[in-house]
Enzyme design. Structure first.
Site, PDB file in Angstrom:
ATOM      1  N   GLY A 188       0.580  -1.116  -0.125  1.00 57.90           N
ATOM      2  CA  GLY A 188      -0.109  -0.084   0.037  1.00 57.90           C
ATOM      3  C   GLY A 188       0.770   1.399   0.089  1.00 57.90           C
ATOM      4  CB  ALA A 189       0.921   4.331  -2.074  1.00 57.85           C
TER       5      ALA A 189
ATOM      6  CG  ASP B 179      -0.105   2.116  -5.627  1.00 53.09           C
ATOM      7  OD1 ASP B 179      -1.498   1.666  -5.927  1.00 53.09           O
ATOM      8  OD2 ASP B 179       0.510   1.710  -4.881  1.00 53.09           O
TER       9      ASP B 179
ATOM     10  CE  LYS C 225      -2.413  -4.365  -6.423  1.00 56.22           C
ATOM     11  NZ  LYS C 225      -0.975  -4.517  -6.831  1.00 56.22           N
TER      12      LYS C 225
END
Ligand code: MRU
Length: 348
Positions: free
Chosen positions: A46-47, A235, A246
């Protein structure tokens, strides 16, 4: 609750997301190389969360370097930063956090011990700020959510993908808290199943009504009139509003447009990359084909089957209804909105 990533007793501690939901195991990482490996293997993902992990990796690396002379120490530290930057290419939050750490290294004129301390403080600040930023995103975004909405989300943009509150799930959390009687449709998110394994785990823990669907059910659900809007994380967002997220997000956005449903992206300013004019220039990570041919180490494709595995795709800005940030909701034209938001900010 749970701790996604934190600093404890001279080490980086993170919840191993590869084992969820079956097992809740915390890893204690004692070297920056172990942190880099954890980012690569999606132990933390996860960013915003990998940004925090990267910063903590730098602090950890600093505390392990033996060289005492400031020049030599900084030289070794730069190697640590470069090593952490080589882990995953798409989420810009990692590079944003590493740049913050690097600025601190470059500006420091004192001793090795002082710099080591400053770097740890900065890493912890990045983590704490992320929680506050996500709460703000939640507040702004919840205003877009009407009573009794069913919200479709893709992947995991929750507490597990951030320092603990979430971006897309931050909005959902807040709307639920506000008593809006919402429901969530969760895409399972092949190949790594972040939706089925992680988002469902978080939502069940919070008691937020949620239903799991496979990725290919989204169109049917929309056609049946079950979905009111889509909210996803990001992201990297280019200066024109193109959104990398994603793999599968682009398909969901296209379906949302076909069904005239709002498609919202919730992300902190640290996810917006003003150095990248359009989504075409966003590097897309290609992961091992084994994630596609296997599910949890069980082969689902015949031996010898070739497979592709791009981990992200880019949703063009024209399919995005709004971008929810900690500074408010951005509407098209995004190039103008982003420019106004970053007025005076320096390009890399
Ligand atoms: O490969 P992952 O699990 O790191 O991908 C995560 C996503 O795509 C998330 O949607 C994105 O990072 C936003 S997290 C707030």
């Amino acid at each position: 609750m749970f701790t996604t990533v934190d600093w404890k007793d001279d080490a980086v501690v993170m919840l191993d997301q590869t084992l969820l939901p079956q097992r809740v195991v915390y890893r204690r990482l004692k070297s920056w190389q172990a942190v880099a490996d954890a980012i690569r293997r999606l132990v933390v993902r996860g960013a915003p969360a990998i940004g925090v992990a990267g910063a903590m990796g730098v602090a950890l690396g600093a505390s392990r370097i033996r060289r005492k002379d400031p020049e030599g120490f900084k030289k070794e530290l730069k190697k640590v930063v470069r090593g952490l930057a080589r882990t995953r290419p798409t989420a810009v939050n990692l590079f944003w956090a590493l740049e913050r750490m690097e600025k601190m290294i470059d500006a420091h004129a004192g001793s090795k011990d002082e710099l080591t301390e400053r770097l740890l403080e900065e890493a912890i600040r990045i983590k704490d700020e992320d929680i506050e930023v996500c709460r703000r995103i939640g507040r702004h975004g919840a205003r877009l959510v009407k009573k009794n909405y069913t919200i479709l989300t893709h992947c995991n943009a929750g507490g597990l993908a951030t320092a603990g509150y979430g971006t897309a799930l931050g909005v959902i959390r807040r709307a639920h808290q506000d008593g809006k009687n919402i429901k969530v449709l969760v895409d399972e998110t092949r190949p790594v199943l972040q939706g089925a394994r992680l988002t469902m785990w978080e939502l069940l823990k919070e008691g937020i009504p949620a239903t799991l669907i496979t990725d290919n059910m989204a169109g049917y659900m929309m056609q049946q009139g079950i979905v009111d809007c889509v909210i996803v994380g990001a992201d990297r967002i280019a200066a024109n509003g193109d959104v990398a997220n994603k793999i599968g997000t682009y398909s969901v956005a296209t379906l949302a447009r076909a069904h005239r449903l709002p498609f919202y992206v919730a992300a902190p300013l640290s996810t917006i990359d003003i150095n990248i004019p359009t989504g075409d220039a966003i590097p897309i990570e290609e992961r091992s084909s084994k994630e596609v041919t296997h599910i949890k180490n069980i082969r689902v494709a015949p031996r010898g089957a070739e497979a592709r595995n791009p981990a992200f795709d880019v949703t063009p800005a024209r399919l995005v209804t709004a971008i929810i940030t900690e500074k408010g909701v951005l509407r098209p034209p995004f190039r103008k909105a982003v420019k106004a938001l970053f007025k005076g900010a320096q390009k890399r």
